[in-house]
Design a protein around this motif. Structure first.
Motif, PDB file in Angstrom:
ATOM      1  N   THR A 237      17.652 -19.710  31.909  1.00  0.00           N
ATOM      2  CA  THR A 237      19.084 -19.589  31.830  1.00  0.00           C
ATOM      3  C   THR A 237      19.391 -21.293  29.970  1.00  0.00           C
ATOM      4  OG1 THR A 237      20.225 -21.345  33.154  1.00  0.00           O
ATOM      5  CG2 THR A 237      20.206 -19.205  33.514  1.00  0.00           C
ATOM      6  N   PRO A 238      20.674 -20.403  29.116  1.00  0.00           N
ATOM      7  CA  PRO A 238      20.844 -21.532  28.283  1.00  0.00           C
ATOM      8  C   PRO A 238      21.323 -22.955  28.550  1.00  0.00           C
ATOM      9  CG  PRO A 238      21.863 -19.578  27.987  1.00  0.00           C
ATOM     10  CD  PRO A 238      21.719 -19.518  29.113  1.00  0.00           C
ATOM     11  N   THR A 239      21.918 -23.209  29.465  1.00  0.00           N
ATOM     12  CA  THR A 239      22.175 -24.608  29.440  1.00  0.00           C
ATOM     13  C   THR A 239      21.915 -25.389  31.331  1.00  0.00           C
ATOM     14  OG1 THR A 239      23.833 -24.058  30.978  1.00  0.00           O
ATOM     15  CG2 THR A 239      24.532 -24.459  28.656  1.00  0.00           C
ATOM     16  N   GLY A 240      20.712 -24.416  31.786  1.00  0.00           N
ATOM     17  CA  GLY A 240      20.374 -24.658  33.233  1.00  0.00           C
ATOM     18  C   GLY A 240      19.138 -25.990  33.053  1.00  0.00           C
ATOM     19  N   GLN A 533      27.275 -19.959  36.007  1.00  0.00           N
ATOM     20  CA  GLN A 533      26.752 -18.849  37.593  1.00  0.00           C
ATOM     21  C   GLN A 533      26.929 -17.582  37.332  1.00  0.00           C
ATOM     22  OE1 GLN A 533      28.255 -20.705  41.052  1.00  0.00           O
ATOM     23  NE2 GLN A 533      26.477 -20.700  42.099  1.00  0.00           N
ATOM     24  N   ILE A 534      27.724 -16.593  37.430  1.00  0.00           N
ATOM     25  CA  ILE A 534      27.524 -15.912  37.600  1.00  0.00           C
ATOM     26  C   ILE A 534      27.069 -15.145  35.849  1.00  0.00           C
ATOM     27  CG2 ILE A 534      29.034 -12.875  37.603  1.00  0.00           C
ATOM     28  CD1 ILE A 534      31.076 -14.982  39.218  1.00  0.00           C
ATOM     29  N   LEU A 535      27.004 -15.399  34.469  1.00  0.00           N
ATOM     30  CA  LEU A 535      26.682 -14.378  33.804  1.00  0.00           C
ATOM     31  C   LEU A 535      24.264 -15.271  33.537  1.00  0.00           C
ATOM     32  CD1 LEU A 535      29.176 -15.555  31.111  1.00  0.00           C
ATOM     33  CD2 LEU A 535      27.950 -13.688  31.830  1.00  0.00           C
ATOM     34  N   ALA A 536      24.154 -16.198  34.121  1.00  0.00           N
ATOM     35  CA  ALA A 536      22.894 -16.839  34.705  1.00  0.00           C
ATOM     36  C   ALA A 536      22.476 -15.548  36.186  1.00  0.00           C
ATOM     37  CB  ALA A 536      22.849 -18.273  35.492  1.00  0.00           C
ATOM     38  N   GLN A 537      23.399 -15.837  36.726  1.00  0.00           N
ATOM     39  CA  GLN A 537      22.998 -14.396  37.490  1.00  0.00           C
ATOM     40  C   GLN A 537      22.429 -12.688  37.201  1.00  0.00           C
ATOM     41  OE1 GLN A 537      21.439 -14.515  41.091  1.00  0.00           O
ATOM     42  NE2 GLN A 537      21.995 -16.156  40.707  1.00  0.00           N
TER      43      GLN A 537
END
Length: 594
Positions: A237-240, A533-537
């Motif tokens: 993910t971009p910022t994970g 969080q949802i976009l990562a999912q």
């Protein structure tokens, strides 16, 4: 994450965000609403919370182990979350066609893994001396490692021929139960399901059985599954990875500094023996709470609890977390460049759950958050330098935080956002706060609370989460304390906690050559942290090739969407659609076979 067994991660993010990280706690009830909760305790120390609702046709049932990532230590980070996975592997009689051979395979796997760990010990030593790079990589692997892996994989394949796939889930489903899942947080691990009222005894047997006779089946294979989950949810993910860095920087001494999913090096090497010790320490009756909400006979439930959960042997009292967070003496800053919209995160240390200042801090966050909050009015509508802005206050068991986030719009920079946020916070301290503005926040919290109390499922989660944090009575008492918050209380906590030496600031700038990821309209009204969080999912869904897992997640949403509060309905529909689109792209089972 929630687990069914590996298929429900998309549903998990939404439910966990609802219960564990509220902006102004939506679980808080109106002053006149108090939930009648019957509390009883078994002789072995396990406690139960029961709410009888005759109007329901089902029973929301669950239990919580009062253990999360904060109870871990370096070397076994991620163990709590890993147990969430393992608890769905069944028992000696559920999940395998040959329990005796299954047990023997587990012992043989452990012997091979001990040899593999010895190789890794040597490779860590070589890496420290600069002879190799990644000790877990494939560079200069000794020949014995290939042999050990082949032998281990052969045992994994044999064990899978004995497994009855998803039998634990199937038994429940055939009995009419829905929504079996779990989640892990910093302070608790919660397991839950909804069962027909005439199948409540099945729940008592199934749940007590997996606690009484757990089988750590596929231990090392599942450890690798968690490692891949970490890669998808964090590293891809971009910022994970920067978010993990921010957490590690913010928490100086407290175990909240490591991620719930664990550090990758720990996931490579923790052992079955360490897992057994962890289980024996924290999955004991005195550290467990069960809960029931729905249509059932209370006396019958007490008898069933004693019959089934009473079989669990008492254990020693689980240890507290004793390492407290050091008082921060200087501000901290993180600068990162990623494939993301420029944004800022400002986080302050606050107070643990049930601290007397929690309620004023909740109202303070409410004044800043939402489309009618000060941040949105100023940064988004007024100055037009942000596309979104949010604030949330989180009280964990041992410590707390308040965080303010904003995403840049147009040519605005993280510096611009930070300066505008600072001005708003100072204005909160310096200028009078209109009484009607404070009252609006209290009214919104009460209205949201009432909606969630109407759902037996969300009431169950509140009971288990708050009890794990320290006191389920918070659900009944929060409203009075919040309604008593005054303007001076808000200004006092702002002056005390929102100071530069008590904060960490993260600036995310766009990496050259990347473009922005738009926030869908279905997510626009959610806090930015939940949006991320949802976009990562969604990204995880679009990368998945596991048809069974995706179909299982879709079933979860169908079962849970009707129980979700209104703000989450659009988001859940959006994720459901993403799952359907991904399923349409994947080959059918028949095509896969060909």
């Amino acid at each position: 994450m929630l687990r069914k067994p590996s298929r429900a991660a998309p549903a998990a993010a939404l439910l966990t965000a609802l219960v564990v990280t509220p902006v102004v706690p939506p679980e808080a009830v109106a002053a006149q609403a108090r939930v009648p909760v019957e509390e009883f305790e078994l002789d072995n120390g396990m406690r139960f919370l029961a709410v009888v609702r005759p109007e329901m046709t089902t029973v929301a049932a669950g239990w919580a182990a009062h253990v999360g990532s904060a109870n871990e230590r370096p070397g076994i980070t991620g163990m709590s979350h890993f147990f969430e996975h393992m608890m769905f592997k069944g028992t000696p009689t559920v999940g395998t066609s040959d329990a005796e051979r299954d047990e023997a395979i587990i012992e043989e796997q452990e012997a091979l893994q001990e040899q593999i760990r010895a190789v890794y010990r040597d490779r860590r030593a070589a890496a420290r001396l600069g002879h190799i790079g990644d000790p877990f990589g494939d560079e200069d692997l000794p020949e014995e490692m290939a042999t050990l892996r082949q032998q281990f994989d052969a045992l994994v394949d044999e064990q899978r021929t004995l497994m009855v796939k998803d039998e634990f889930d199937r038994i429940y489903t055939e009995a009419g139960a829905t929504g079996m899942n779990a989640f892990t947080s910093h302070d608790q691990t919660v397991y839950f399901i909804t069962v027909p009222q005439n199948r409540l005894e099945l729940w008592f047997w199934m749940e007590s059985e997996r606690l009484l006779r757990p089988v750590f089946r596929e231990f090392y294979a599942e450890r690798d599954v968690v490692h891949e989950e970490r890669r998808l949810r964090t590293e891809s993910t971009p910022t994970g990875e920067f978010d993990e860095t921010f957490d590690a920087m913010f928490w100086q001494s407290h175990p909240y500094s490591w991620p719930i999913i664990g550090w990758p090096s720990d996931l490579r090497v923790f052992t079955l023996a360490q897992a057994q010790e962890f289980y024996d320490t924290y999955y004991v009756p005195g550290n467990l709470t069960g809960a029931l909400v729905g249509n059932f006979d209370l006396e019958e439930a007490k008898a069933l609890a004693e019959k089934y959960f009473g079989r669990l042997r008492p254990g020693a009292e689980a240890p507290d977390v004793v390492t407290l967070e050091m008082e921060q003496k200087a501000g901290k800053r993180l600068d990162a460049s990623c494939d993301c919209q420029p944004q800022v995160r400002i986080r302050y240390h606050t107070v643990p759950f049930r601290h007397r200042d929690q309620y004023a801090l909740d109202v303070l966050a409410g004044l800043m958050n939402g489309r009618t909050g000060r941040l949105y009015k100023t940064l988004v509508l007024g100055d037009e330098i942000a596309s979104s802005a949010a604030a949330f206050q989180q009280n964990r068991k041992w410590a707390g935080l308040i965080e303010i986030t904003a995403e840049a719009r147009g040519e605005a920079t993280p510096d611009d956002l930070e300066a505008a946020i600072e001005r708003e916070l100072q204005r909160l301290i310096d200028e009078p706060i209109p009484a009607e503005e404070i009252q609006k926040v209290k009214n919104q919290a009460a209205a949201s609370a009432w909606e969630q109390l109407d759902s037996g499922f969300f009431l169950l989660l509140q009971l288990l989460v708050y009890d794990s944090l320290g006191d389920w009575n918070y659900m009944n008492e929060w409203a009075d304390a919040t309604l008593a918050v005054t303007e001076e209380d808000i200004k006092r906590v702002a002056r005390q906690y929102l100071v530069p030496t008590n904060r960490a600031v993260a600036h995310y700038t766009r990496k050259a050559g990347t473009s922005a990821e738009p926030v869908p309209a279905e997510l626009a009204d959610l806090p930015e942290a939940v949006q991320r969080q949802i976009l990562a999912q969604i990204r995880q869904i679009r990368e998945s090739t596991d048809r069974v897992a995706l179909e299982g997640a879709l079933e979860q949403f169908a079962a849970m969407r009707s129980q979700a509060p209104p703000p989450m309905q659009g988001a859940m529909e959006y994720v459901e659609q993403a799952i359907r689109e991904r399923l349409a792209e994947l080959p059918s089972p028949g095509e896969e076979a060909r």
